[in-house]
Write an enzyme that holds these catalytic residues in place. Structure first.
Site, short mmCIF file in Angstrom:
data_model
loop_
_atom_site.label_atom_id
_atom_site.label_comp_id
_atom_site.label_asym_id
_atom_site.label_seq_id
_atom_site.Cartn_x
_atom_site.Cartn_y
_atom_site.Cartn_z
CE LYS A 117 -4.06 -2.12 2.14
NZ LYS A 117 -3.60 -3.49 2.06
CE LYS A 150 -5.44 1.28 4.99
NZ LYS A 150 -5.96 2.02 3.80
N GLY A 156 -9.60 -6.16 4.80
CA GLY A 156 -10.65 -6.71 5.66
C GLY A 156 -10.58 -6.24 7.09
N GLY A 157 -9.90 -5.12 7.33
CA GLY A 157 -9.83 -4.60 8.69
C GLY A 157 -8.76 -5.23 9.54
CG HIS A 200 -14.73 2.65 1.77
ND1 HIS A 200 -13.56 2.35 2.44
CD2 HIS A 200 -14.72 1.89 0.66
CE1 HIS A 200 -12.89 1.42 1.77
NE2 HIS A 200 -13.58 1.14 0.67
CG HIS A 227 -10.72 0.45 10.37
ND1 HIS A 227 -11.03 1.78 10.23
CD2 HIS A 227 -10.09 0.35 11.57
CE1 HIS A 227 -10.60 2.45 11.28
NE2 HIS A 227 -10.04 1.61 12.12
CD GLU A 269 -11.22 -0.88 -0.99
OE1 GLU A 269 -10.78 -0.34 0.05
OE2 GLU A 269 -11.69 -2.02 -1.00
NE ARG A 286 -8.79 -8.90 -1.76
CZ ARG A 286 -9.82 -8.26 -1.22
NH1 ARG A 286 -11.04 -8.47 -1.69
NH2 ARG A 286 -9.65 -7.42 -0.21
#
Length: 664
Positions: A117, A150, A156-157, A200, A227, A269, A286
């Site tokens: 990221k 993060k 997926g949090g 989001h 999240h 996102e 994905r």
């Protein structure tokens, strides 16, 4: 290239979802499964299934070499990764290709570029996509707070923590690293500025190998817990009301995909504000959990397109137009009213009304169900506790919300505490219906209120009366004297019969009733009529200001668990024994395991003086850490667990003897 057999390197709902499309295309299917998943529906539905010895993700679904070996041994010629686990692992994708198998996903280079990221943000910034700056954890100061930690790999949090106090930063980073390592096998984390509120918004992209990229549609996934998304919808109500925002979003998403030579299905996102400005968060290389709402609002089968692109086929000449509205909720085995504690145990029954199809695109308004469990499934502690995705499709957003809320309220979900009541309250909330959703929705609108029981106290009490009468009928049916007289009948006045039940939300209920020559008398329910009674169904006549209303209740029993379903709402209680064994009483100050899990750390030792709220130990359950704290200030008189020990729900972990308060 023709794909003839697909192995899904995943489990549960997503494996079943991919298999469903494969069957519609005449493609063979292969499953892999851990020991914990041996009885999972995805295993029995596949043409072939290969065991991965062990239970934890690290032993099973994260073992790429075992999965590739399974594909080769079963004769599969392609691997679909699903989401989570190895779905965004470039080394696994490369190994799949090196083994001569088809990888149903983007090029390895694209996964590598988006896998970090940190690096992906730099690349998107260079490509002209707006981004939020990444922060080095070592350089974070008070001026940067709050910040969001993060995990660099995965989503997926998992591995995400909000830090508002600089003194907590290092401990939170360490916790995030442990979660990231457990979930993705990579402990790398980073920080970025945390926006307390925001929207989001994400864009589904689909690219082929001939240079064509579709921005298929946007989704809004603002309502989240820890999240992790809870409610998702398409189209976004924010995008709908801001002129030009969709065009700008789609252009940014296409730029992102084209910058890395993307192929297949992916999601870009963004975090947006109410003015319509947005910032790149990440690109998921994905299929997303929430892909069904895009399928419903486009008519596309995204898995089918994935398989076609992986086979070397171009995208269709024309991109379909948007249609209608779709909302998806994630039905979890968790308790929102108690810090979202995950639950485990049997799913005795799961039945969603108005279901028009499973794992398929609906052409008419209705409910779609994508689930990884069926009646009798067991939810364990090793994986995410999502039971199902329940998706509505309708012409308008209001109709989609109403349909989904009603379906959930009337659903029969027996055996586990779930977030069902919360989901219904969100879908019916005025702010949600107005499209006023953001990432702080639960904090803004009071989680305690949103997670409260759907059933009023009066309706719950009435449902429990129905349960007591049904139990009475069941006892009478099993009696050798059945049919000779009503339950509890005598020819002289007698004491009422009594049955006791415990509700997790309202405590103990004692139902006292007596059959009479003219019907039934229930204490506290004057005028109640018994229309009919059977072990599994009771019809009551409920007196009201404008006359008697007939109410029908369906009752199911699983040991001491009693589930009562009616249009008033779901009620679940436990039947209490008439006599209590004193040896079963639990000592005051006992810390009970709120869920099954593994002890990963201890914060105190037996004999230590502890303060109220002080962490005593940490449990890991379903890839998340949970802190068990002292209930009061005192002495830790017993510590019954060690690091690495597996514990069951309700186990006594420790005992704190509270200090006696000095008298003034």
């Amino acid at each position: 290239m023709t794909i003839t057999n697909v192995l899904v390197a995943n489990r549960g709902e997503i494996a079943r979802r991919v298999f469903a499309t494969c069957r519609r295309m005449g493609i063979g299917t292969t499953a892999v499964y851990s020991d914990a998943d041996a009885a999972s529906p995805h295993v029995s539905e596949a043409d072939a299934a290969i065991r991965l010895p062990g239970n934890t993700p690290a032993e099973t679904y994260l073992r790429g070499e075992l999965i590739i070996e399974a594909a080769l041994s079963a004769g599969a010629d392609a691997i679909h990764p699903g989401y989570g686990f190895l779905s965004e692992n470039a080394e696994f994708a490369r190994a799949v290709l090196d083994a001569g198998l088809v990888w149903i996903g983007p090029p390895v280079a694209a996964i590598e570029q988006m896998g970090s990221k940190v690096e992906s943000k730099k690349m998107m910034d260079a490509a002209g996509v707006p981004v939020l700056a990444e922060l080095d954890p070592a350089e974070v100061t008070d001026a940067h707070l709050p910040v969001l930690i993060k995990a660099s790999a995965g989503g997926g949090g998992r591995g995400m923590r909000v830090v508002r106090d600089l003194a907590e930063l290092q401990d939170q980073i360490a916790g995030a690293q442990r979660e990231a390592e457990s979930a993705f096998g990579d402990p790398t984390v980073f920080c970025e500025r945390y926006l307390e509120t925001g929207r989001h918004i994400e864009v589904q992209v689909m690219s082929d190998s001939f240079g064509k990229t579709w921005a298929v549609g946007e989704r809004e996934c603002s309502i989240q817990r820890r999240h992790q998304k809870v409610v998702e919808e398409a189209p976004s109500p924010l995008v709908e009301k801001i002129d030009g925002m969709r065009d700008r979003l789609f252009e940014a998403a296409r730029l992102a995909a084209e910058a890395i030579g993307y192929e297949g299905a992916g999601t870009v996102e963004f975090l947006a504000d109410e003015k319509g400005d947005f910032f790149f968060l990440e690109m998921n290389t994905r299929l997303q959990v929430e892909h069904p709402v895009t399928e419903q609002t486009t008519g596309l089968d995204l898995v089918r397109l994935q398989l076609q692109v992986a086979s070397g086929l171009p995208l269709p000449a024309t991109q379909p137009a948007q249609r209608g509205n779709s909302i998806e909720v994630r039905l979890y085995a968790e308790d929102p009213s108690h810090d979202w504690q995950p639950q485990s145990g049997p799913v005795h029954k799961i039945e969603i009304p108005f279901t028009a199809g499973e794992f398929t695109v609906l052409e008419q308004p209705g409910v779609r169900l994508d689930t990884g469990v069926v009646d009798g499934s067991l939810v364990g502690v090793h994986y995410d506790p999502m039971l199902a995705k329940v998706i509505s499709y309708a012409e308008t957003r209001a109709e989609a919300a109403h349909l989904l809320a009603t379906a959930l309220q009337r659903a029969k979900i027996h055996g586990l505490v779930t977030n069902r009541d919360l989901l219904v309250r969100v879908l019916r909330h005025p702010a949600f219906l107005a499209g006023d959703t953001d990432t702080a929705f639960f904090a803004t609108h009071d989680l305690a209120v949103l997670s409260a029981s759907l059933v009023s106290e009066a309706d719950e009490a009435l449902s429990i009366v129905a349960a007591a009468l049904a139990d009475s009928a069941a006892n009478r049916t099993s009696s050798r004297l059945a049919g000779l007289a009503p339950s509890g009948w005598r020819n002289l006045p007698s004491q009422p019969q009594t049955k006791s039940y415990e509700s997790r939300t309202s405590g103990t209920h004692e139902v006292r009733y007596r059959f009479t020559r003219t019907g039934i008398a229930v204490e506290g329910h004057d005028g109640l009529e018994l229309i009919s009674v059977a072990p599994d169904r009771v019809v009551l006549g409920v007196p009201g200001e404008r006359g008697t209303v007939r109410r029908q209740f369906e009752i199911a029993r699983y040991g001491d668990l009693v589930a009562i379903d009616s249009p008033l709402g779901p009620v679940s209680v436990r039947r209490l024994p008439r006599f209590t064994d004193p040896s079963e009483q639990i000592a005051a100050g006992s810390l009970l395991a709120p869920m099954p899990g593994s002890v990963i750390r201890l914060g105190a030792a037996e004999g230590d003086h502890v303060k109220q709220g002080q962490p005593i130990l940490w449990l890991e359950a379903m890839k998340m850490e949970h802190t068990i704290a002292a209930p009061a200030t005192g002495i830790l008189s017993a510590l019954n667990v060690t690091v690495g020990q597996q514990v069951e729900v309700g186990a006594i972990l420790a005992v704190v003897e509270e200090e006696e308060q000095e008298q003034a």
